[in-house]
Design a protein around this motif. Structure first.
Motif, PDB file in Angstrom:
ATOM      1  N   THR A   1       0.826  -1.211   0.000  1.00  0.00           N
ATOM      2  CA  THR A   1       0.000   0.000   0.000  1.00  0.00           C
ATOM      3  C   THR A   1       0.858   1.257   0.000  1.00  0.00           C
ATOM      4  O   THR A   1       0.649   2.157  -0.820  1.00  0.00           O
ATOM      5  CB  THR A   1      -0.946   0.003   1.217  1.00  0.00           C
ATOM      6  OG1 THR A   1      -1.790  -1.138   1.156  1.00  0.00           O
ATOM      7  CG2 THR A   1      -1.801   1.263   1.229  1.00  0.00           C
TER       8      THR A   1
ATOM      9  N   ALA B   1      -7.834  -0.176 -11.904  1.00  0.00           N
ATOM     10  CA  ALA B   1      -9.071  -0.932 -11.717  1.00  0.00           C
ATOM     11  C   ALA B   1      -9.575  -1.544 -13.028  1.00  0.00           C
ATOM     12  O   ALA B   1     -10.208  -2.602 -13.019  1.00  0.00           O
ATOM     13  CB  ALA B   1     -10.152  -0.031 -11.120  1.00  0.00           C
TER      14      ALA B   1
ATOM     15  N   GLN C   1      -6.847  -3.523  -5.571  1.00  0.00           N
ATOM     16  CA  GLN C   1      -7.423  -3.237  -4.252  1.00  0.00           C
ATOM     17  C   GLN C   1      -6.399  -2.644  -3.280  1.00  0.00           C
ATOM     18  O   GLN C   1      -6.776  -2.117  -2.233  1.00  0.00           O
ATOM     19  CB  GLN C   1      -8.010  -4.525  -3.656  1.00  0.00           C
ATOM     20  CG  GLN C   1      -9.063  -5.192  -4.510  1.00  0.00           C
ATOM     21  CD  GLN C   1     -10.189  -4.262  -4.924  1.00  0.00           C
ATOM     22  OE1 GLN C   1     -10.738  -3.540  -4.091  1.00  0.00           O
ATOM     23  NE2 GLN C   1     -10.515  -4.263  -6.198  1.00  0.00           N
TER      24      GLN C   1
ATOM     25  N   LEU D   1      -6.738   1.153  -2.402  1.00  0.00           N
ATOM     26  CA  LEU D   1      -8.114   1.570  -2.112  1.00  0.00           C
ATOM     27  C   LEU D   1      -8.498   1.206  -0.682  1.00  0.00           C
ATOM     28  O   LEU D   1      -8.332   0.059  -0.276  1.00  0.00           O
ATOM     29  CB  LEU D   1      -9.084   0.897  -3.092  1.00  0.00           C
ATOM     30  CG  LEU D   1      -8.857   1.214  -4.566  1.00  0.00           C
ATOM     31  CD1 LEU D   1      -9.784   0.387  -5.437  1.00  0.00           C
ATOM     32  CD2 LEU D   1      -9.053   2.700  -4.835  1.00  0.00           C
TER      33      LEU D   1
ATOM     34  N   ALA E   1     -10.949   0.010   0.916  1.00  0.00           N
ATOM     35  CA  ALA E   1     -12.235  -0.674   0.811  1.00  0.00           C
ATOM     36  C   ALA E   1     -12.749  -1.038   2.205  1.00  0.00           C
ATOM     37  O   ALA E   1     -11.959  -1.159   3.143  1.00  0.00           O
ATOM     38  CB  ALA E   1     -12.060  -1.928  -0.036  1.00  0.00           C
TER      39      ALA E   1
ATOM     40  N   GLY F   1     -10.955  -3.794   3.756  1.00  0.00           N
ATOM     41  CA  GLY F   1      -9.514  -3.644   3.887  1.00  0.00           C
ATOM     42  C   GLY F   1      -9.108  -3.242   5.292  1.00  0.00           C
ATOM     43  O   GLY F   1      -9.949  -3.045   6.177  1.00  0.00           O
TER      44      GLY F   1
ATOM     45  N   ALA G   1     -13.179   2.656  -4.241  1.00  0.00           N
ATOM     46  CA  ALA G   1     -13.216   1.293  -3.721  1.00  0.00           C
ATOM     47  C   ALA G   1     -14.520   0.601  -4.110  1.00  0.00           C
ATOM     48  O   ALA G   1     -14.532  -0.578  -4.466  1.00  0.00           O
ATOM     49  CB  ALA G   1     -13.057   1.310  -2.204  1.00  0.00           C
TER      50      ALA G   1
ATOM     51  N   SER H   1     -14.608   0.067  -8.005  1.00  0.00           N
ATOM     52  CA  SER H   1     -13.673  -0.927  -8.534  1.00  0.00           C
ATOM     53  C   SER H   1     -14.343  -2.285  -8.708  1.00  0.00           C
ATOM     54  O   SER H   1     -14.056  -3.012  -9.666  1.00  0.00           O
ATOM     55  CB  SER H   1     -12.447  -1.049  -7.623  1.00  0.00           C
ATOM     56  OG  SER H   1     -12.801  -1.625  -6.382  1.00  0.00           O
ATOM     57  N   LEU H   2     -15.256  -2.636  -7.813  1.00  0.00           N
ATOM     58  CA  LEU H   2     -15.963  -3.912  -7.945  1.00  0.00           C
ATOM     59  C   LEU H   2     -16.889  -3.893  -9.155  1.00  0.00           C
ATOM     60  O   LEU H   2     -17.013  -4.886  -9.871  1.00  0.00           O
ATOM     61  CB  LEU H   2     -16.743  -4.214  -6.664  1.00  0.00           C
ATOM     62  CG  LEU H   2     -15.882  -4.417  -5.424  1.00  0.00           C
ATOM     63  CD1 LEU H   2     -16.744  -4.694  -4.209  1.00  0.00           C
ATOM     64  CD2 LEU H   2     -14.913  -5.566  -5.636  1.00  0.00           C
TER      65      LEU H   2
END
Length: 195
Positions: free
Chosen positions: A34, A60, A112, A115, A117, A120, A145, A148-149
């Motif tokens: 990260t 992404a 990910q 992000l 999320a 996370g 976040a 991105s899905l």
């Protein structure tokens, strides 16, 4: 059990163990990636939220591209299959997307990393804030976040369309437009919401 089958099973076991170890190692690297990744994005964007969001959108969108483009650019199978005389010819006729699918999964996990999320680590937003010193970047990272899905889901849809409708050039082009357009739309929505 025939000798060929025994040899194949004994050859598959080290491959499966090696793949499992590689996956665990990759996840361990991602858990510590990260700070370097956010630092690179912050440096490359020079603190501009729109440019930072563009890097997030590109990352992404990469899994969808890796899943869809090989399928979209593969010519359709001929309606009349040629006769196969050897194992080598049979393997040449079979189309495998394992390499790009594995790369797509690796890119999904990598996407990910920068992000924050909901699933996370709790301190990821604080890490992004400490590195970028920008509340806007923290906010757009949190928004991205969720997007991105959706981007990855569109990537899977594009791959399915490109595979199922490989005989229809227009639908293969539509699949490419979907996977390229999804990150761009997400970028526009995030930039509009933050600015």
């Amino acid at each position: 059990m025939p000798g060929g089958l025994t040899r194949r099973v004994s050859a598959d076991v080290p491959l499966a163990i090696g793949a499992s170890l590689a996956f665990v190692g990759y996840v361990w690297v991602l858990m510590h990636a990260t700070v370097p990744l956010v630092t690179v994005f912050a440096f490359a964007s020079d603190g501009h939220p729109k440019l930072y969001a563009a890097f997030l959108a590109g990352l992404a969108g990469l899994p969808g591209l890796l899943l869809t483009l090989p399928r979209a650019f593969t010519p359709p199978r001929p309606s009349v299959q040629p006769s196969v005389r050897s194992r080598r010819q049979a393997s040449a006729l079979r189309r495998s997307y394992v390499r790009t699918d594995v790369l797509g999964l690796a890119a999904l996990l990598l996407a990910q990393v920068p992000l924050p999320a909901p699933w996370g680590p709790a301190g990821k937003a604080a890490t992004i804030a400490n590195i970028t010193k920008s509340p806007e970047i923290v906010e757009l990272s949190a928004m991205f976040a969720n997007y991105s899905l959706a981007i990855f889901a569109v990537g899977i849809l594009g791959a399915v369309v490109a595979k199922v409708y490989s005989h229809a050039a227009a639908l293969r082009v539509l699949a490419i437009i979907l996977v390229v357009g999804a990150p761009v739309v997400a970028w526009l929505l995030v930039v509009r919401a933050v600015s």
